[in-house]
Scaffold this motif. Structure first.
Motif, PDB file in Angstrom:
ATOM      1  N   ASP A   1      76.840  59.362  42.313  1.00 37.41           N
ATOM      2  CA  ASP A   1      75.757  58.531  41.809  1.00 37.41           C
ATOM      3  C   ASP A   1      76.109  57.080  42.085  1.00 37.41           C
ATOM      4  O   ASP A   1      77.263  56.764  42.344  1.00 37.41           O
ATOM      5  CB  ASP A   1      75.698  58.767  40.295  1.00 37.41           C
ATOM      6  CG  ASP A   1      74.383  58.373  39.695  1.00 37.41           C
ATOM      7  OD1 ASP A   1      73.528  57.864  40.423  1.00 37.41           O
ATOM      8  OD2 ASP A   1      74.227  58.573  38.480  1.00 37.41           O
ATOM      9  N   MET A   2      75.140  56.200  41.994  1.00 40.65           N
ATOM     10  CA  MET A   2      75.399  54.779  42.217  1.00 40.65           C
ATOM     11  C   MET A   2      75.315  54.005  40.909  1.00 40.65           C
ATOM     12  O   MET A   2      74.559  54.375  40.022  1.00 40.65           O
ATOM     13  CB  MET A   2      74.343  54.217  43.155  1.00 40.65           C
ATOM     14  CG  MET A   2      74.797  54.136  44.593  1.00 40.65           C
ATOM     15  SD  MET A   2      73.508  53.492  45.644  1.00 40.65           S
ATOM     16  CE  MET A   2      72.040  53.551  44.706  1.00 40.65           C
ATOM     17  N   ILE A   3      76.078  52.894  40.839  1.00 38.39           N
ATOM     18  CA  ILE A   3      75.961  52.002  39.679  1.00 38.39           C
ATOM     19  C   ILE A   3      74.549  51.433  39.646  1.00 38.39           C
ATOM     20  O   ILE A   3      73.992  51.083  40.681  1.00 38.39           O
ATOM     21  CB  ILE A   3      76.949  50.827  39.823  1.00 38.39           C
ATOM     22  CG1 ILE A   3      78.381  51.334  39.967  1.00 38.39           C
ATOM     23  CG2 ILE A   3      76.802  49.844  38.671  1.00 38.39           C
ATOM     24  CD1 ILE A   3      79.033  51.767  38.714  1.00 38.39           C
ATOM     25  N   ARG A   4      73.981  51.364  38.466  1.00 40.66           N
ATOM     26  CA  ARG A   4      72.621  50.842  38.353  1.00 40.66           C
ATOM     27  C   ARG A   4      72.569  49.352  38.666  1.00 40.66           C
ATOM     28  O   ARG A   4      73.448  48.593  38.263  1.00 40.66           O
ATOM     29  CB  ARG A   4      72.082  51.083  36.944  1.00 40.66           C
ATOM     30  CG  ARG A   4      70.636  50.678  36.804  1.00 40.66           C
ATOM     31  CD  ARG A   4      70.127  50.949  35.422  1.00 40.66           C
ATOM     32  NE  ARG A   4      69.881  52.375  35.176  1.00 40.66           N
ATOM     33  CZ  ARG A   4      68.869  53.040  35.698  1.00 40.66           C
ATOM     34  NH1 ARG A   4      68.022  52.441  36.510  1.00 40.66           N
ATOM     35  NH2 ARG A   4      68.687  54.312  35.423  1.00 40.66           N
ATOM     36  N   LYS A   5      71.518  48.975  39.364  1.00 37.15           N
ATOM     37  CA  LYS A   5      71.323  47.575  39.727  1.00 37.15           C
ATOM     38  C   LYS A   5      71.175  46.733  38.446  1.00 37.15           C
ATOM     39  O   LYS A   5      70.450  47.114  37.541  1.00 37.15           O
ATOM     40  CB  LYS A   5      70.038  47.473  40.560  1.00 37.15           C
ATOM     41  CG  LYS A   5      69.960  46.255  41.431  1.00 37.15           C
ATOM     42  CD  LYS A   5      68.800  46.409  42.421  1.00 37.15           C
ATOM     43  CE  LYS A   5      68.043  45.121  42.546  1.00 37.15           C
ATOM     44  NZ  LYS A   5      66.832  45.041  41.735  1.00 37.15           N
ATOM     45  N   GLY A   6      71.894  45.627  38.395  1.00 36.20           N
ATOM     46  CA  GLY A   6      71.764  44.747  37.237  1.00 36.20           C
ATOM     47  C   GLY A   6      72.756  45.060  36.135  1.00 36.20           C
ATOM     48  O   GLY A   6      72.922  44.288  35.191  1.00 36.20           O
ATOM     49  N   MET A   7      73.412  46.241  36.215  1.00 32.45           N
ATOM     50  CA  MET A   7      74.327  46.651  35.156  1.00 32.45           C
ATOM     51  C   MET A   7      75.583  45.771  35.132  1.00 32.45           C
ATOM     52  O   MET A   7      76.068  45.388  34.074  1.00 32.45           O
ATOM     53  CB  MET A   7      74.736  48.089  35.411  1.00 32.45           C
ATOM     54  CG  MET A   7      74.666  49.056  34.263  1.00 32.45           C
ATOM     55  SD  MET A   7      74.229  48.444  32.675  1.00 32.45           S
ATOM     56  CE  MET A   7      73.131  49.702  32.101  1.00 32.45           C
TER      57      MET A   7
END
Ligand code: ADP
Ligand code: MG
Length: 628
Positions: A448-454
């Protein structure tokens, strides 16, 4: 419920108050002129000023009566009536009516400003669809959205609101969901896209199949939440209420003491003067300025947040957010996008293609991000005829019957719990193991990818000394990897949904009463945790129904930075409330002292109170206009 009607009702209220006020002011002026003209004295003067007094006090007396019936005896209204009636009685007619007049002006300002704030929230929340175009055999029929049934086909023209949640069956268009989500960028829809009620069709003609009745649709549910939010009072609001509950009777008693004690103790003192000072004391004590500014500031804060697409279900949560010292995050779908890509397919006794197909079939009915991603990776449509049974085991995986075979799909914990042998995987990623009829069939490694803005959100929290925690049902390797990338303080992995609740309760037990804990999740496998936390914050409120229910604060778009804005708004609101309280109480003390020593008249006292109120209202409005 109807925002429009409520607005109209409030406006009518204001109109009546205005007419009363104008009539009272006219009668008052008339009385002053007449009193000068005939130079009347004594009880004739009372007769001249009585009509103005009655017109101006009628509404107040009515409110007192209603409060009495609710067993609510002492309030600022009673204070005003006691003081002004007393002043009329001791022959201070002009001051008595003037005090009432200004008090009513204050009430009017209060009603108008509350009205304004509520209206600006309602305007933002202008998501109520008024009508729907139902497609019939011969053409279209305009009906109320409430009459639509699931499965019917509706037509949505450019410039119209989507009346109920629906799926596009024909056409393509751009949809503006700003009123729902605060997101100003329109998004594209085509056949198969979901439409949320309350959003606006911008460009193309659309046909769509209704999949939720009006009451269950997004717009109706959000409006219900916003209405209920007004009922949940913050502690500061309760404090203001409690304060006046004790304050008002105490002050009344003090006023009476001012009237009788000095002349009794010191024979030289004039009873009339002290009587009047006691009455001024009562007027000066009126806590009106304090009472409106607190709810006004909270309404302003909720309004400012909702304009940025953050729905707050009550002022208590807004207040708690400003005291939050710990943020606990769910991993999948919250810290990460929840969109997995396949890294490796490692089958045993079958082809890669067959293994992927098996998982896509087994996950046919699951809404878990893993399931959605595996179906996406498979790419072909699933023939549900072949799937006779599925059961989801949250935190574990799914169990299914495909072509008559029993298939288990899930993590290593699930495999061991079923007594299945499995191949351990040491690479970073989430391994989805598969077993068919008791035989291990291999695994699919996904990540999975890190969420944008996190990253930005967590860096901001670190800078502001907010403790961050991750809870996840995934394995430690993935958990550690994500935590390291984001700089999260502590990590708890391999948790079942019920372990997450337990872990959260542990944290909450160890914190002080004044410290608050927020949990941020996506509503998938974590609704109980959302509900249990001091503040449950849900991401992407539009999709997940469970999240909308369980959470206290809802980010209408999956943009974590909005949490930062919500915290800043909550701090701004709480500060404004504190400033207002300190200012109002400080001014009150000064005014009461001055009244005691005879430095202010009854008009002065009420005008000073109005000034305090106006300053507080302006200060509260600032919160509503909180910079974006
Ligand atoms: P998180 O706590 O990270 O949000 P969940 O509690 O939703 O994760 O799930 C925990 C673990 O359970 C997942 O990492 C996965 O291994 C497994 N799991 C849950 N649901 C499914 C599913 N539908 N298919 C396969 N595995 C699943
Ligand atoms: Mg989750």
């Amino acid at each position: 419920m109807q925002h429009g009607e409520e607005g109209a009702a409030m406006a009518k209220d204001v109109k009546i108050k205005l007419i009363e006020l104008a009539a009272g002011a006219g009668l008052y002026l008339g009385a002053i002129i007449a009193a000068g003209y005939w130079s009347v004295a004594g009880s004739w003067k009372l007769v001249l000023f009585l009509p103005a007094y009655i017109v101006l006090s009628e509404g107040i007396v009515w409110t007192i009566y209603k409060n009495f019936r609710k067993r609510h005896f002492f309030d600022e209204n009673l204070l005003m009536i006691l003081a002004t009636a007393g002043a009329m009685f001791v022959g201070r007619h002009k001051e008595a009516v003037a005090a009432l007049l200004f008090y009513q002006v204050g009430n009017l300002v209060e009603a108008v400003s509350l009205n304004h704030t509520k209206k600006s929230i309602a305007e933002f929340m202008d998501i109520r669809p008024d009508y729907a175009n139902l497609k019939t055999g011969s053409g279209e029929k305009t009906i109320s959205p409430g009459e639509l049934r699931r499965g019917q086909i509706i037509v949505i023209k450019p410039g119209e609101k989507v009346p109920v949640d629906a799926v596009v069956t024909k056409g393509a268009s751009m949809i503006d969901a700003k009123a729902l989500t605060g997101e100003s960028q329109p998004n594209e829809v085509k056949i198969g896209s979901k439409l949320f009620s309350g959003s606006m069709n911008l460009s193309g003609m659309l046909e769509a199949r209704v999949y939720k009745a009006y009451e269950e649709s997004t717009a109706a549910r959000i409006m219900k939440l916003v209405e209920e939010a007004n009922d949940k009072k913050a502690e500061s609001e309760n404090f203001a209420g409690r304060f006046t509950k004790y304050y008002t009777p105490a002050v009344t008693l003090l006023g009476i003491l001012v009237m009788i004690l000095p002349p009794m103790m010191f024979p030289g003192y004039d009873a009339g003067t002290w009587m009047y000072r006691g009455l001024i004391f009562l007027v000066a004590a009126c806590p009106c300025g304090l009472l409106v500014s607190v709810p006004l500031a909270f309404l302003g804060g909720i309004g400012a947040a909702s304009r940025q697409g953050v729905l707050i279900k009550g002022s208590n949560f807004l207040e708690a957010l400003s005291d939050t010292e710990t943020f606990v995050f769910d991993k999948t779908g919250t810290l990460t996008e929840g969109v997995f890509t396949v890294r490796e397919i490692s089958p045993k006794g079958m082809s890669e293609e067959e293994l992927l197909e098996l998982t896509a079939y087994g996950e046919a009915y699951s809404t878990h991000p893993i399931a959605v991603s595996l179906r996406e990776a498979y790419g072909k449509s699933v023939d549900t005829e072949r799937v006779s049974y599925t059961k989801e085991h949250s935190g574990f995986g799914v169990e299914a019957e495909i072509d008559g075979k029993r298939v288990l799909i899930g993590n290593s914990k699930y495999m061991s719990s079923q007594g299945m042998f499995y191949q351990p995987v040491s690479k970073i990623g989430t391994a989805v193991h598969v077993a068919v009829d008791g035989e291990y069939a291999g695994y699919i490694l996904i990540s999975d990818m890190i969420r944008k803005g996190m990253r930005k959100t967590l860096r901001w929290m670190e800078k502001h000394q907010i403790e961050t925690v991750m809870l996840t049902g995934d394995n430690d390797r993935v958990a550690e990897d994500v935590a390291k990338k984001l700089g999260i303080d502590s990590v708890f992995a391999n948790l079942m949904p019920e372990d997450k609740v337990e872990q959260l309760e542990d944290f909450m037990e160890s914190q002080l009463e004044s410290e608050k804990l927020a949990f941020v999740g996506d509503g998938i496998n974590d609704a109980p945790v959302l509900a249990r936390a001091d503040i449950g914050i849900a991401m992407g409120g539009l999709g997940a129904d469970a999240a909308l229910q369980a959470a206290d604060i809802i980010l209408m778009e999956d943009e974590p930075e909005r949490i930062i804005n919500a915290i800043r708004i909550s701090k701004g609101t709480v500060n404004a409330v504190k400033q207002n309280m300190i200012f109002a109480i400080g001014m009150k003390v000064i005014l009461l002292m001055l009244a005691l020593f005879g430095y202010v008249s009854m008009q002065d006292a009420i005008i000073a109170d109005m000034a305090v109120m106006l300053i507080n209202i302006l200060n509260s409005f600032w919160v509503l206009k909180f910079p974006e």
